[in-house]
Design a protein around this motif. Structure first.
Motif, PDB file in Angstrom:
ATOM      1  N   GLU A 167     -38.558  21.184  -6.114  1.00 57.80           N
ATOM      2  CA  GLU A 167     -38.048  21.441  -4.775  1.00 57.80           C
ATOM      3  C   GLU A 167     -36.758  20.696  -4.461  1.00 57.80           C
ATOM      4  O   GLU A 167     -36.134  20.948  -3.439  1.00 57.80           O
ATOM      5  CB  GLU A 167     -39.124  21.078  -3.742  1.00 57.80           C
ATOM      6  CG  GLU A 167     -40.373  21.955  -3.835  1.00 57.80           C
ATOM      7  CD  GLU A 167     -41.381  21.626  -2.753  1.00 57.80           C
ATOM      8  OE1 GLU A 167     -41.128  20.660  -2.003  1.00 57.80           O
ATOM      9  OE2 GLU A 167     -42.396  22.337  -2.661  1.00 57.80           O
ATOM     10  N   ASN A 168     -36.346  19.772  -5.312  1.00 62.18           N
ATOM     11  CA  ASN A 168     -35.150  18.971  -5.020  1.00 62.18           C
ATOM     12  C   ASN A 168     -34.438  18.657  -6.332  1.00 62.18           C
ATOM     13  O   ASN A 168     -34.537  17.558  -6.870  1.00 62.18           O
ATOM     14  CB  ASN A 168     -35.552  17.695  -4.291  1.00 62.18           C
ATOM     15  CG  ASN A 168     -34.360  16.906  -3.796  1.00 62.18           C
ATOM     16  OD1 ASN A 168     -33.216  17.349  -3.887  1.00 62.18           O
ATOM     17  ND2 ASN A 168     -34.611  15.714  -3.274  1.00 62.18           N
ATOM     18  N   VAL A 169     -33.712  19.650  -6.835  1.00 61.42           N
ATOM     19  CA  VAL A 169     -33.076  19.540  -8.148  1.00 61.42           C
ATOM     20  C   VAL A 169     -31.576  19.801  -8.007  1.00 61.42           C
ATOM     21  O   VAL A 169     -31.154  20.710  -7.297  1.00 61.42           O
ATOM     22  CB  VAL A 169     -33.691  20.540  -9.152  1.00 61.42           C
ATOM     23  CG1 VAL A 169     -32.975  20.465 -10.502  1.00 61.42           C
ATOM     24  CG2 VAL A 169     -35.187  20.273  -9.333  1.00 61.42           C
ATOM     25  N   GLN A 170     -30.773  18.983  -8.676  1.00 63.81           N
ATOM     26  CA  GLN A 170     -29.326  19.179  -8.731  1.00 63.81           C
ATOM     27  C   GLN A 170     -28.889  19.395 -10.176  1.00 63.81           C
ATOM     28  O   GLN A 170     -29.514  18.869 -11.109  1.00 63.81           O
ATOM     29  CB  GLN A 170     -28.590  17.960  -8.162  1.00 63.81           C
ATOM     30  CG  GLN A 170     -28.744  17.768  -6.676  1.00 63.81           C
ATOM     31  CD  GLN A 170     -28.066  16.497  -6.209  1.00 63.81           C
ATOM     32  OE1 GLN A 170     -28.667  15.418  -6.246  1.00 63.81           O
ATOM     33  NE2 GLN A 170     -26.812  16.604  -5.782  1.00 63.81           N
ATOM     34  N   PHE A 171     -27.794  20.150 -10.342  1.00 66.01           N
ATOM     35  CA  PHE A 171     -27.228  20.388 -11.660  1.00 66.01           C
ATOM     36  C   PHE A 171     -25.793  19.860 -11.677  1.00 66.01           C
ATOM     37  O   PHE A 171     -25.106  19.844 -10.652  1.00 66.01           O
ATOM     38  CB  PHE A 171     -27.249  21.876 -12.004  1.00 66.01           C
ATOM     39  CG  PHE A 171     -28.637  22.433 -12.158  1.00 66.01           C
ATOM     40  CD1 PHE A 171     -29.275  22.399 -13.385  1.00 66.01           C
ATOM     41  CD2 PHE A 171     -29.309  22.957 -11.064  1.00 66.01           C
ATOM     42  CE1 PHE A 171     -30.565  22.898 -13.531  1.00 66.01           C
ATOM     43  CE2 PHE A 171     -30.601  23.460 -11.195  1.00 66.01           C
ATOM     44  CZ  PHE A 171     -31.223  23.426 -12.425  1.00 66.01           C
ATOM     45  N   GLN A 172     -25.374  19.457 -12.881  1.00 62.55           N
ATOM     46  CA  GLN A 172     -24.047  18.863 -12.997  1.00 62.55           C
ATOM     47  C   GLN A 172     -23.382  19.276 -14.309  1.00 62.55           C
ATOM     48  O   GLN A 172     -24.030  19.369 -15.354  1.00 62.55           O
ATOM     49  CB  GLN A 172     -24.141  17.340 -12.952  1.00 62.55           C
ATOM     50  CG  GLN A 172     -22.805  16.612 -12.995  1.00 62.55           C
ATOM     51  CD  GLN A 172     -22.988  15.102 -13.013  1.00 62.55           C
ATOM     52  OE1 GLN A 172     -23.297  14.527 -14.062  1.00 62.55           O
ATOM     53  NE2 GLN A 172     -22.816  14.464 -11.860  1.00 62.55           N
ATOM     54  N   TRP A 173     -22.064  19.553 -14.216  1.00 62.12           N
ATOM     55  CA  TRP A 173     -21.209  19.731 -15.378  1.00 62.12           C
ATOM     56  C   TRP A 173     -20.283  18.528 -15.416  1.00 62.12           C
ATOM     57  O   TRP A 173     -19.577  18.250 -14.441  1.00 62.12           O
ATOM     58  CB  TRP A 173     -20.393  21.008 -15.268  1.00 62.12           C
ATOM     59  CG  TRP A 173     -21.190  22.271 -15.393  1.00 62.12           C
ATOM     60  CD1 TRP A 173     -21.285  23.085 -16.479  1.00 62.12           C
ATOM     61  CD2 TRP A 173     -22.014  22.876 -14.380  1.00 62.12           C
ATOM     62  NE1 TRP A 173     -22.115  24.147 -16.206  1.00 62.12           N
ATOM     63  CE2 TRP A 173     -22.572  24.048 -14.930  1.00 62.12           C
ATOM     64  CE3 TRP A 173     -22.334  22.534 -13.059  1.00 62.12           C
ATOM     65  CZ2 TRP A 173     -23.429  24.880 -14.212  1.00 62.12           C
ATOM     66  CZ3 TRP A 173     -23.185  23.354 -12.347  1.00 62.12           C
ATOM     67  CH2 TRP A 173     -23.731  24.509 -12.917  1.00 62.12           C
ATOM     68  N   LYS A 174     -20.252  17.804 -16.533  1.00 60.97           N
ATOM     69  CA  LYS A 174     -19.473  16.577 -16.610  1.00 60.97           C
ATOM     70  C   LYS A 174     -18.871  16.438 -18.007  1.00 60.97           C
ATOM     71  O   LYS A 174     -19.593  16.492 -19.002  1.00 60.97           O
ATOM     72  CB  LYS A 174     -20.368  15.366 -16.302  1.00 60.97           C
ATOM     73  CG  LYS A 174     -19.676  14.014 -16.427  1.00 60.97           C
ATOM     74  CD  LYS A 174     -20.632  12.885 -16.076  1.00 60.97           C
ATOM     75  CE  LYS A 174     -19.978  11.528 -16.178  1.00 60.97           C
ATOM     76  NZ  LYS A 174     -20.906  10.426 -15.805  1.00 60.97           N
ATOM     77  N   GLN A 175     -17.564  16.274 -18.051  1.00 63.34           N
ATOM     78  CA  GLN A 175     -16.932  16.050 -19.346  1.00 63.34           C
ATOM     79  C   GLN A 175     -17.034  14.573 -19.700  1.00 63.34           C
ATOM     80  O   GLN A 175     -16.807  13.693 -18.859  1.00 63.34           O
ATOM     81  CB  GLN A 175     -15.475  16.488 -19.330  1.00 63.34           C
ATOM     82  CG  GLN A 175     -14.846  16.524 -20.722  1.00 63.34           C
ATOM     83  CD  GLN A 175     -13.572  17.339 -20.764  1.00 63.34           C
ATOM     84  OE1 GLN A 175     -12.950  17.603 -19.738  1.00 63.34           O
ATOM     85  NE2 GLN A 175     -13.168  17.753 -21.959  1.00 63.34           N
ATOM     86  N   GLU A 176     -17.383  14.315 -20.941  1.00 61.98           N
ATOM     87  CA  GLU A 176     -17.476  12.926 -21.387  1.00 61.98           C
ATOM     88  C   GLU A 176     -16.126  12.245 -21.233  1.00 61.98           C
ATOM     89  O   GLU A 176     -15.070  12.881 -21.311  1.00 61.98           O
ATOM     90  CB  GLU A 176     -17.928  12.867 -22.851  1.00 61.98           C
ATOM     91  CG  GLU A 176     -19.346  13.364 -23.063  1.00 61.98           C
ATOM     92  CD  GLU A 176     -19.734  13.326 -24.531  1.00 61.98           C
ATOM     93  OE1 GLU A 176     -20.801  12.780 -24.839  1.00 61.98           O
ATOM     94  OE2 GLU A 176     -18.972  13.851 -25.360  1.00 61.98           O
ATOM     95  N   TYR A 177     -16.176  10.950 -21.018  1.00 62.58           N
ATOM     96  CA  TYR A 177     -14.941  10.203 -20.789  1.00 62.58           C
ATOM     97  C   TYR A 177     -14.132  10.088 -22.081  1.00 62.58           C
ATOM     98  O   TYR A 177     -14.693  10.014 -23.180  1.00 62.58           O
ATOM     99  CB  TYR A 177     -15.250   8.810 -20.250  1.00 62.58           C
ATOM    100  CG  TYR A 177     -15.935   8.807 -18.910  1.00 62.58           C
ATOM    101  CD1 TYR A 177     -15.364   9.457 -17.812  1.00 62.58           C
ATOM    102  CD2 TYR A 177     -17.150   8.164 -18.730  1.00 62.58           C
ATOM    103  CE1 TYR A 177     -15.988   9.461 -16.582  1.00 62.58           C
ATOM    104  CE2 TYR A 177     -17.783   8.165 -17.494  1.00 62.58           C
ATOM    105  CZ  TYR A 177     -17.198   8.818 -16.429  1.00 62.58           C
ATOM    106  OH  TYR A 177     -17.833   8.831 -15.213  1.00 62.58           O
ATOM    107  N   VAL A 178     -12.806  10.049 -21.924  1.00 54.05           N
ATOM    108  CA  VAL A 178     -11.941   9.789 -23.073  1.00 54.05           C
ATOM    109  C   VAL A 178     -11.921   8.285 -23.337  1.00 54.05           C
ATOM    110  O   VAL A 178     -12.319   7.476 -22.488  1.00 54.05           O
ATOM    111  CB  VAL A 178     -10.510  10.310 -22.805  1.00 54.05           C
ATOM    112  CG1 VAL A 178     -10.503  11.828 -22.735  1.00 54.05           C
ATOM    113  CG2 VAL A 178      -9.946   9.715 -21.515  1.00 54.05           C
ATOM    114  N   HIS A 179     -11.485   7.925 -24.508  1.00 53.31           N
ATOM    115  CA  HIS A 179     -11.404   6.507 -24.858  1.00 53.31           C
ATOM    116  C   HIS A 179     -10.314   5.813 -24.037  1.00 53.31           C
ATOM    117  O   HIS A 179      -9.385   6.445 -23.528  1.00 53.31           O
ATOM    118  CB  HIS A 179     -11.114   6.338 -26.350  1.00 53.31           C
ATOM    119  CG  HIS A 179     -12.193   6.883 -27.231  1.00 53.31           C
ATOM    120  ND1 HIS A 179     -13.482   6.380 -27.242  1.00 53.31           N
ATOM    121  CD2 HIS A 179     -12.171   7.895 -28.141  1.00 53.31           C
ATOM    122  CE1 HIS A 179     -14.214   7.053 -28.105  1.00 53.31           C
ATOM    123  NE2 HIS A 179     -13.437   7.987 -28.672  1.00 53.31           N
TER     124      HIS A 179
END
Length: 234
Positions: A167-179
């Motif tokens: 009932e309480n779910v979020q989704f995320q798209w996230k690019q990994e950090y660069v060095h």
């Protein structure tokens, strides 16, 4: 003109009538339209956004909680249709997060990703698709996707595990950090994001497109709905 026959549930309405499709003759028709494809928690859709249906080319705040270093528009041309969410800022973070959703009856998460006409990269970090429940700070990975490395748009379909349904779910798209000391070399964009509601599965599809029932169709990339006048002369 051509001959036409029409039936309704097995009954002949007319037979061998002369039909002339005026839209092929250049006659005026009603203006074409692109269906409104932004909605939440309907009978067939838990979340759907084509990034064209909300005004002023910005994210709909009822759907999206946060977007870091993103723009809505055609900065990289067309990914699927019209606008998309584009990440081109060379310095991070690059993230897109939904608002809280009721995914109890969700089945799959679908989205399109590509670089369009922007520069792509063979070395940029991967993009992580994840979810969290009940506002937890712990994100659980669904998929790790290679950043676009050519001009093609790729449609991803991720089947949601039971743990991602609630009932309480979020989704995320996230690019990994660069060095440290490095920057992102390329752009990427998301379009046509969809979470399907499996609670009301249709057995039969019937739609005369007058008006179009958006519950029957996921998206209309590159298409519009056009009303065409047909005359029948018996």
């Amino acid at each position: 003109p051509q001959q036409a026959t029409a039936t309704h549930r097995g009954q002949v309405i007319f037979k061998d009538a002369l039909a002339q499709q005026l839209c092929e003759q250049g006659a005026p028709t009603e203006a074409s339209l692109h269906p409104h494809l932004a909605e939440m928690h309907s009978d067939s859709i838990i979340l759907r956004d084509d990034f064209d249906s909300y005004h002023q080319l910005e994210l709909n705040p009822s759907m999206w909680f946060e977007c870091s270093n993103c723009e809505v528009g055609e900065q990289c041309g067309v990914i699927m249709h019209g606008s998309a969410v584009t990440f081109c800022e060379p310095y991070g973070p690059r993230e897109l997060t939904t608002t809280s959703l009721n995914t109890t009856t969700a089945s799959v998460l679908q989205f399109s990703i590509g670089s369009g006409s922007c520069r792509f990269s063979y070395t940029d970090p991967r993009i992580i698709v994840s979810y969290t429940r009940n506002n937890s700070a712990d994100w659980i990975q669904l998929e790790k996707i290679r950043a676009p490395s050519n001009v093609s748009t790729v449609i991803h379909i991720l089947y949601l595990p039971e743990d991602a349904k609630g009932e309480n779910v979020q989704f995320q798209w996230k690019q990994e950090y660069v060095h440290a000391g490095e920057v992102y070399e390329a752009c990427w964009a998301l379009d046509n994001i969809l979470i399907i509601n499996a609670a009301h599965r249709q057995i039969v599809l019937e739609d005369n497109l007058d008006p179009v029932d958006t519950g029957n169709w996921l998206f209309f990339p590159g298409a519009t709905v056009k009303v065409c006048l047909i005359l029948f002369c018996t």
